[in-house]
Design a protein around this motif. Structure first.
Motif: not given
Length: 281
Positions: A119-128
Protein backbone atom coordinates in the motif's frame (compact mmCIF):
# COMPACT_ATOMS: atom_id res chain seq x y z
CA UNK A 1 49.18 7.52 -22.76
CA UNK A 2 51.81 7.13 -20.05
CA UNK A 3 51.66 4.21 -17.68
CA UNK A 4 53.97 2.56 -15.23
CA UNK A 5 55.71 -0.69 -16.21
CA UNK A 6 53.42 -2.50 -13.80
CA UNK A 7 49.93 -1.44 -12.85
CA UNK A 8 49.44 -0.34 -9.22
CA UNK A 9 48.00 -3.01 -7.00
CA UNK A 10 49.07 -5.85 -9.27
CA UNK A 11 51.29 -8.38 -7.46
CA UNK A 12 55.00 -8.06 -8.13
CA UNK A 13 57.78 -10.41 -7.17
CA UNK A 14 57.06 -12.37 -4.01
CA UNK A 15 53.35 -11.56 -4.26
CA UNK A 16 53.78 -7.94 -3.10
CA UNK A 17 52.02 -5.08 -4.80
CA UNK A 18 54.28 -3.03 -7.03
CA UNK A 19 54.87 0.51 -5.82
CA UNK A 20 53.09 2.92 -8.19
CA UNK A 21 54.86 5.84 -9.77
CA UNK A 22 54.34 9.23 -8.13
CA UNK A 23 52.02 10.20 -10.96
CA UNK A 24 50.27 7.68 -13.19
CA UNK A 25 48.27 8.97 -16.11
CA UNK A 26 45.95 6.97 -18.30
CA UNK A 27 43.18 7.95 -20.68
CA UNK A 28 40.53 8.01 -17.95
CA UNK A 29 42.58 10.22 -15.65
CA UNK A 30 43.51 12.56 -18.50
CA UNK A 31 39.83 12.87 -19.45
CA UNK A 32 38.94 13.85 -15.88
CA UNK A 33 41.87 16.23 -15.41
CA UNK A 34 41.14 18.00 -18.69
CA UNK A 35 37.42 18.39 -18.14
CA UNK A 36 36.04 21.74 -19.27
CA UNK A 37 32.57 23.18 -19.62
CA UNK A 38 31.56 23.73 -23.26
CA UNK A 39 28.81 26.23 -23.99
CA UNK A 40 29.00 26.44 -27.78
CA UNK A 41 28.38 23.55 -30.15
CA UNK A 42 28.70 22.91 -33.87
CA UNK A 43 25.75 21.85 -36.01
CA UNK A 44 27.13 18.30 -36.27
CA UNK A 45 24.70 15.68 -35.06
CA UNK A 46 25.58 12.78 -32.76
CA UNK A 47 25.00 9.36 -34.31
CA UNK A 48 22.52 6.93 -32.72
CA UNK A 49 25.21 4.41 -31.74
CA UNK A 50 27.06 7.08 -29.76
CA UNK A 51 23.81 8.18 -28.11
CA UNK A 52 23.06 4.60 -27.10
CA UNK A 53 26.56 4.15 -25.70
CA UNK A 54 26.36 7.37 -23.68
CA UNK A 55 23.05 6.26 -22.21
CA UNK A 56 24.48 2.86 -21.37
CA UNK A 57 27.41 4.43 -19.51
CA UNK A 58 24.93 6.38 -17.38
CA UNK A 59 23.15 3.13 -16.57
CA UNK A 60 26.43 1.62 -15.36
CA UNK A 61 26.98 4.32 -12.74
CA UNK A 62 26.83 3.40 -9.06
CA UNK A 63 23.33 3.27 -7.61
CA UNK A 64 22.38 3.32 -3.95
CA UNK A 65 21.19 -0.08 -2.68
CA UNK A 66 20.74 -1.20 -6.31
CA UNK A 67 17.44 0.70 -6.29
CA UNK A 68 18.13 2.47 -9.63
CA UNK A 69 16.44 5.56 -8.24
CA UNK A 70 16.94 7.82 -11.26
CA UNK A 71 15.68 8.33 -14.78
CA UNK A 72 16.58 10.71 -17.59
CA UNK A 73 14.56 12.34 -20.35
CA UNK A 74 16.26 12.96 -23.69
CA UNK A 75 14.75 16.10 -25.19
CA UNK A 76 14.18 15.70 -28.94
CA UNK A 77 11.37 18.25 -29.35
CA UNK A 78 12.92 21.58 -30.46
CA UNK A 79 10.05 23.50 -28.88
CA UNK A 80 10.68 21.87 -25.50
CA UNK A 81 14.43 22.46 -25.85
CA UNK A 82 13.75 26.13 -26.57
CA UNK A 83 11.46 26.38 -23.54
CA UNK A 84 14.10 24.79 -21.31
CA UNK A 85 16.73 27.19 -22.67
CA UNK A 86 14.44 30.12 -21.86
CA UNK A 87 13.83 28.83 -18.34
CA UNK A 88 17.57 28.36 -17.86
CA UNK A 89 18.35 31.78 -19.38
CA UNK A 90 21.00 29.99 -21.47
CA UNK A 91 20.44 30.14 -25.23
CA UNK A 92 23.05 27.49 -26.00
CA UNK A 93 20.90 24.85 -24.31
CA UNK A 94 18.58 24.86 -27.32
CA UNK A 95 21.53 24.53 -29.73
CA UNK A 96 23.02 21.36 -28.24
CA UNK A 97 22.50 18.21 -30.35
CA UNK A 98 21.80 16.23 -27.17
CA UNK A 99 19.92 17.48 -24.13
CA UNK A 100 19.01 15.40 -21.09
CA UNK A 101 17.13 16.15 -17.90
CA UNK A 102 18.14 13.79 -15.08
CA UNK A 103 15.52 12.95 -12.50
CA UNK A 104 15.25 11.64 -8.98
CA UNK A 105 12.74 8.87 -9.60
CA UNK A 106 10.83 6.76 -7.07
CA UNK A 107 7.72 6.44 -9.25
CA UNK A 108 9.00 3.30 -10.93
CA UNK A 109 9.87 1.62 -7.63
CA UNK A 110 6.57 2.68 -6.07
CA UNK A 111 4.70 1.11 -8.98
CA UNK A 112 6.73 -2.09 -8.64
CA UNK A 113 6.01 -2.22 -4.90
CA UNK A 114 2.30 -1.65 -5.55
CA UNK A 115 2.23 -4.58 -7.97
CA UNK A 116 3.67 -6.70 -5.18
CA UNK A 117 0.80 -5.77 -2.87
CA UNK A 118 2.35 -2.82 -0.97
CA UNK A 119 0.00 0.00 0.00
CA UNK A 120 1.99 2.99 -1.26
CA UNK A 121 -0.43 5.40 0.43
CA UNK A 122 0.17 3.93 3.89
CA UNK A 123 2.36 5.38 6.62
CA UNK A 124 4.56 2.31 6.32
CA UNK A 125 5.56 3.21 2.76
CA UNK A 126 9.06 4.74 2.95
CA UNK A 127 10.08 5.31 -0.69
CA UNK A 128 8.79 8.88 -0.35
CA UNK A 129 10.92 9.93 2.64
CA UNK A 130 13.52 12.69 2.72
CA UNK A 131 16.31 10.14 3.03
CA UNK A 132 15.17 8.30 -0.08
CA UNK A 133 14.76 11.59 -1.97
CA UNK A 134 18.40 12.46 -1.27
CA UNK A 135 19.54 8.99 -2.33
CA UNK A 136 17.54 9.35 -5.55
CA UNK A 137 19.13 12.72 -6.16
CA UNK A 138 22.58 11.19 -5.61
CA UNK A 139 21.81 8.42 -8.09
CA UNK A 140 20.83 10.97 -10.73
CA UNK A 141 24.02 12.99 -10.23
CA UNK A 142 26.21 9.88 -10.44
CA UNK A 143 24.53 8.78 -13.67
CA UNK A 144 24.94 12.23 -15.20
CA UNK A 145 28.61 12.34 -14.26
CA UNK A 146 29.21 8.96 -15.87
CA UNK A 147 27.58 10.15 -19.09
CA UNK A 148 29.50 13.42 -19.06
CA UNK A 149 32.84 11.65 -18.54
CA UNK A 150 32.07 9.21 -21.36
CA UNK A 151 31.13 12.07 -23.68
CA UNK A 152 34.31 13.96 -22.85
CA UNK A 153 36.38 10.83 -23.52
CA UNK A 154 34.88 10.73 -27.03
CA UNK A 155 35.91 14.31 -27.75
CA UNK A 156 32.44 15.71 -27.19
CA UNK A 157 31.77 18.77 -25.07
CA UNK A 158 29.27 19.07 -22.23
CA UNK A 159 27.70 21.59 -19.91
CA UNK A 160 25.93 20.54 -16.71
CA UNK A 161 22.76 22.56 -16.17
CA UNK A 162 21.75 23.34 -12.62
CA UNK A 163 19.65 26.09 -14.17
CA UNK A 164 16.97 23.62 -15.25
CA UNK A 165 15.36 24.04 -11.84
CA UNK A 166 15.19 27.83 -12.11
CA UNK A 167 11.44 27.37 -12.56
CA UNK A 168 11.00 23.87 -11.21
CA UNK A 169 7.20 23.79 -11.27
CA UNK A 170 7.17 24.78 -14.93
CA UNK A 171 9.76 22.09 -15.65
CA UNK A 172 7.63 19.48 -13.89
CA UNK A 173 4.65 20.49 -16.05
CA UNK A 174 6.69 20.63 -19.25
CA UNK A 175 8.00 17.09 -18.81
CA UNK A 176 4.74 15.65 -17.39
CA UNK A 177 6.54 14.39 -14.30
CA UNK A 178 4.33 12.23 -12.06
CA UNK A 179 4.45 12.15 -8.28
CA UNK A 180 7.70 10.85 -6.78
CA UNK A 181 9.73 12.21 -9.72
CA UNK A 182 11.75 15.41 -9.43
CA UNK A 183 14.19 17.17 -11.80
CA UNK A 184 17.80 17.35 -10.59
CA UNK A 185 20.17 18.48 -13.35
CA UNK A 186 20.39 18.85 -17.10
CA UNK A 187 23.22 17.85 -19.42
CA UNK A 188 23.80 19.34 -22.87
CA UNK A 189 26.20 17.48 -25.18
CA UNK A 190 27.65 18.28 -28.59
CA UNK A 191 30.74 18.74 -30.70
CA UNK A 192 32.66 21.71 -29.24
CA UNK A 193 32.64 24.99 -31.13
CA UNK A 194 34.96 26.67 -28.61
CA UNK A 195 38.22 25.94 -26.85
CA UNK A 196 38.03 27.67 -23.45
CA UNK A 197 41.02 27.67 -21.10
CA UNK A 198 41.04 25.37 -18.13
CA UNK A 199 39.62 26.98 -15.01
CA UNK A 200 41.96 26.87 -12.03
CA UNK A 201 41.05 24.38 -9.33
CA UNK A 202 41.16 25.05 -5.64
CA UNK A 203 44.39 23.87 -3.94
CA UNK A 204 43.96 20.52 -2.23
CA UNK A 205 44.73 21.82 1.31
CA UNK A 206 41.71 24.12 1.04
CA UNK A 207 39.28 21.41 -0.02
CA UNK A 208 40.47 17.93 0.94
CA UNK A 209 41.15 17.36 4.63
CA UNK A 210 42.65 14.61 6.77
CA UNK A 211 40.59 13.03 9.58
CA UNK A 212 38.90 16.30 10.59
CA UNK A 213 37.69 19.50 8.96
CA UNK A 214 40.43 21.97 8.10
CA UNK A 215 43.34 19.62 8.74
CA UNK A 216 45.61 19.01 5.76
CA UNK A 217 48.26 16.39 5.07
CA UNK A 218 49.89 18.54 2.38
CA UNK A 219 52.17 21.55 2.85
CA UNK A 220 50.46 24.81 3.71
CA UNK A 221 47.37 25.70 5.67
CA UNK A 222 43.84 25.90 4.22
CA UNK A 223 43.82 29.67 4.86
CA UNK A 224 47.04 30.19 2.96
CA UNK A 225 45.85 27.93 0.16
CA UNK A 226 42.69 30.04 -0.18
CA UNK A 227 44.75 33.24 -0.30
CA UNK A 228 46.85 31.74 -3.08
CA UNK A 229 43.68 30.66 -4.89
CA UNK A 230 42.31 34.19 -4.66
CA UNK A 231 45.29 35.48 -6.63
CA UNK A 232 45.12 32.65 -9.14
CA UNK A 233 41.44 33.28 -9.87
CA UNK A 234 42.00 37.02 -10.16
CA UNK A 235 44.69 36.49 -12.78
CA UNK A 236 42.60 33.89 -14.60
CA UNK A 237 39.63 36.18 -15.10
CA UNK A 238 41.79 39.17 -15.97
CA UNK A 239 44.18 37.51 -18.39
CA UNK A 240 42.24 34.62 -19.89
CA UNK A 241 38.51 35.19 -19.69
CA UNK A 242 37.55 38.84 -19.48
CA UNK A 243 40.36 41.20 -20.36
CA UNK A 244 38.32 44.29 -19.47
CA UNK A 245 36.59 42.84 -16.40
CA UNK A 246 37.35 44.01 -12.86
CA UNK A 247 39.99 41.93 -11.14
CA UNK A 248 38.03 39.84 -8.65
CA UNK A 249 39.36 37.27 -6.24
CA UNK A 250 37.47 34.04 -5.57
CA UNK A 251 36.52 35.44 -2.16
CA UNK A 252 35.05 38.56 -3.78
CA UNK A 253 33.10 36.49 -6.31
CA UNK A 254 31.55 34.44 -3.50
CA UNK A 255 30.81 37.56 -1.45
CA UNK A 256 29.09 39.23 -4.41
CA UNK A 257 26.86 36.21 -4.94
CA UNK A 258 26.18 35.54 -1.26
CA UNK A 259 23.60 38.33 -1.04
CA UNK A 260 22.74 38.74 -4.71
CA UNK A 261 18.96 38.71 -5.30
CA UNK A 262 19.56 36.99 -8.65
CA UNK A 263 20.94 34.00 -6.77
CA UNK A 264 17.76 33.68 -4.69
CA UNK A 265 15.32 31.06 -5.95
CA UNK A 266 11.81 30.15 -4.99
CA UNK A 267 11.76 27.81 -1.98
CA UNK A 268 12.10 24.25 -3.27
CA UNK A 269 10.52 22.40 -0.37
CA UNK A 270 6.91 23.07 -1.48
CA UNK A 271 7.59 21.68 -4.96
CA UNK A 272 9.40 18.63 -3.57
CA UNK A 273 6.51 17.90 -1.23
CA UNK A 274 3.99 18.52 -4.02
CA UNK A 275 5.70 15.72 -5.95
CA UNK A 276 4.92 13.36 -3.08
CA UNK A 277 8.11 13.36 -1.03
CA UNK A 278 7.74 13.80 2.75
CA UNK A 279 10.91 15.65 3.75
CA UNK A 280 10.02 15.43 7.45
CA UNK A 281 10.67 11.66 7.44
Amino acid sequence: MTTSPQSPGRPGKGGRSAKPEATIHNETINTLLNRRTIRAFTDETIDPDTVALLEETAQHAATSRYFNEWSAIRISDPTKARTIADMAHQDYVAQAPLLYIFLADQRRNADLAKREGIDIDSRGFVLNTGYVFLQSQNDAVLALHAMETAANSMGLGCVILGSVINDVNRMIDLLDLPRLVYPVLGLAIGHPAQDPPMKPRMPRPAQIFLDSYGRSDTPGTPDQALKDFDETVKLYYRDLRHMDAPRKTFSRIIADKACNPKEDHEPMLPSIQAQGFDMTR
